[in-house]
Design an enzyme around this catalytic site. Structure first.
Site, PDB file in Angstrom:
ATOM      1  CD  GLU A   8      -2.735   1.402   2.438  1.00 28.45           C
ATOM      2  OE1 GLU A   8      -3.250   0.129   2.932  1.00 28.45           O
ATOM      3  OE2 GLU A   8      -2.966   2.417   2.798  1.00 28.45           O
ATOM      4  CG  HIS A  10      -0.669   5.842  -1.257  1.00 29.52           C
ATOM      5  ND1 HIS A  10      -1.414   4.794  -1.719  1.00 29.52           N
ATOM      6  CD2 HIS A  10      -0.733   5.486   0.294  1.00 29.52           C
ATOM      7  CE1 HIS A  10      -2.218   4.336  -0.778  1.00 29.52           C
ATOM      8  NE2 HIS A  10      -1.917   4.708   0.468  1.00 29.52           N
ATOM      9  CG  HIS A 161      -6.700   3.533   0.352  1.00 28.90           C
ATOM     10  ND1 HIS A 161      -6.996   4.601   0.954  1.00 28.90           N
ATOM     11  CD2 HIS A 161      -5.331   3.007   0.490  1.00 28.90           C
ATOM     12  CE1 HIS A 161      -6.022   5.206   1.284  1.00 28.90           C
ATOM     13  NE2 HIS A 161      -5.010   4.226   1.493  1.00 28.90           N
ATOM     14  CG  ASP A 283      -0.828   4.204   4.356  1.00 25.28           C
ATOM     15  OD1 ASP A 283      -0.840   4.532   3.238  1.00 25.28           O
ATOM     16  OD2 ASP A 283      -1.588   4.386   5.027  1.00 25.28           O
TER      17      ASP A 283
HETATM   18 MN    MN Z   1      -2.972   4.596   2.234  1.00 20.08          MN
END
Ligand code: MN
Length: 320
Positions: A8, A10, A161, A283
């Site tokens: 995850e 980004h 998400h 993340d």
């Molecule tokens: Mn995220």
């Protein structure tokens, strides 16, 4: 150090910055510039901190809300495709370090299914990521099922998400606290409620009677592993349509460690979901890359189980 695939992580492409910046500025204006730099960097800074953390490969996804915030359906579809082409270019330059999840415009579900297929077949992407509500709707609505049917046919997962709660929910639940604690309706709590509710609705929708679509939840399953027994028990009481909630959830959902590096929470997830359903994620750049890997290295699990979380389960689920 165990080599990891992180699920995850980004990025932003040029056409999506204007959807991202206002929402981030509302939460923490002092970190917007740093986050922007990290989201748009695919070279030394990102690769360097991946190296230090033992992250061999990052599966990149758009930082929300992306085109889900766009009112013009045609523009959303165009910008989603541009973002996917941009990501394909990033991956082509560093194929050993990056993979991708598709960004799709839910304003046109049939078009989104087509774009998912293009991304998987032509660009080599590993699935899609969806960010919360679509035009105010939970995506268990049947109008979105063509996307899930296509994901099933392509045998790729859909990563659910979080994004902003419905305005009515913000008003009823959070407004008195939103000014002093803007993160409350987001990562600290609101995102969790929103995304867990979506997963529950997907199970109750009957989708899984027709499709074997695979879904991924971040943040150790958004609290659901802890609650599965209770939800299942409630739904087994008289007066409900029969549904094997816990079995259906466990058969179709996997979870990641994104932004949730807690021993007791992870061990509960292992007990409830099984070790094969838990995948590593950070993340980045909303979480720093260092703490997650350092935590995984010392969690009280055997090396074989840690290796499954680190990369083995991702290799199987994403066919890498
Ligand atoms: Mn995220």
């Amino acid at each position: 150090m165990v080599r990891k695939i992180a699920l995850e992580e980004h990025f932003l492409s040029p056409g999506l910055v204007d959807y991202w910046r206002p929402t981030m500025t509302e939460v923490a204006p002092q970190v917007v510039d740093t986050l922007y730099r990290r989201l748009t960097d695919f070279a030394d800074e990102r690769l360097g901190i991946m190296d230090k953390a033992g992250i061999e490969k990052a599966v990149l996804s758009v930082s929300g809300p992306g085109v889900q915030a766009e009112r013009d359906a045609a523009l959303a579809t165009k910008r989603a495709a541009e973002a996917n082409d941009f990501l394909a270019g990033v991956i082509a330059r560093q194929p050993k370090r990056y993979a991708g999840f598709a960004h799709v415009a839910l304003q046109d579900a049939t078009g989104a299914a087509r774009e998912l297929e293009r991304c998987v077949r032509e660009l080599g992407f590993k699935g899609a990521m969806i960010h919360g509500l679509a035009e105010g709707h939970f995506i268990d609505d049947k109008r979105y099922w063509p996307i899930f049917a296509r994901a099933e046919a392509l045998d790729v997962p859909i990563y659910l998400h979080p994004s902003m709660p419905h305005p009515g929910v913000i008003d009823a639940y959070y407004k008195e606290y939103a000014k002093d604690f803007p993160i409350l309706l987001r990562a600290a709590w609101g995102y969790t409620v929103e995304t867990a509710t979506l997963a529950i609705r997907l199970v109750l929708s009957g989708l899984f009677e027709q499709h074997r679509t695979k879904f991924i939840l971040g943040h150790l399953g958004e609290g659901l592993p802890f609650l599965l027994w209770r939800i299942n028990s409630g739904l087994a009481r008289p007066g409900q349509k029969p549904v094997q909630f816990r079995d259906i959830f466990s058969a179709h959902f996997s979870i990641t460690t994104s932004g949730f590096f807690s021993d007791p929470a992870l061990l509960l997830c292992v007990q409830e979901m099984g070790i094969d359903r838990i995948l590593f994620a950070v993340d980045y750049p909303f979480e720093a890359n260092a703490p997650g890997p350092a935590w995984l290295a010392r969690v009280p699990l055997c090396d074989e189980d840690k290796a499954k979380i680190a990369s083995g389960n991702a290799k199987r689920l994403l066919r890498m």
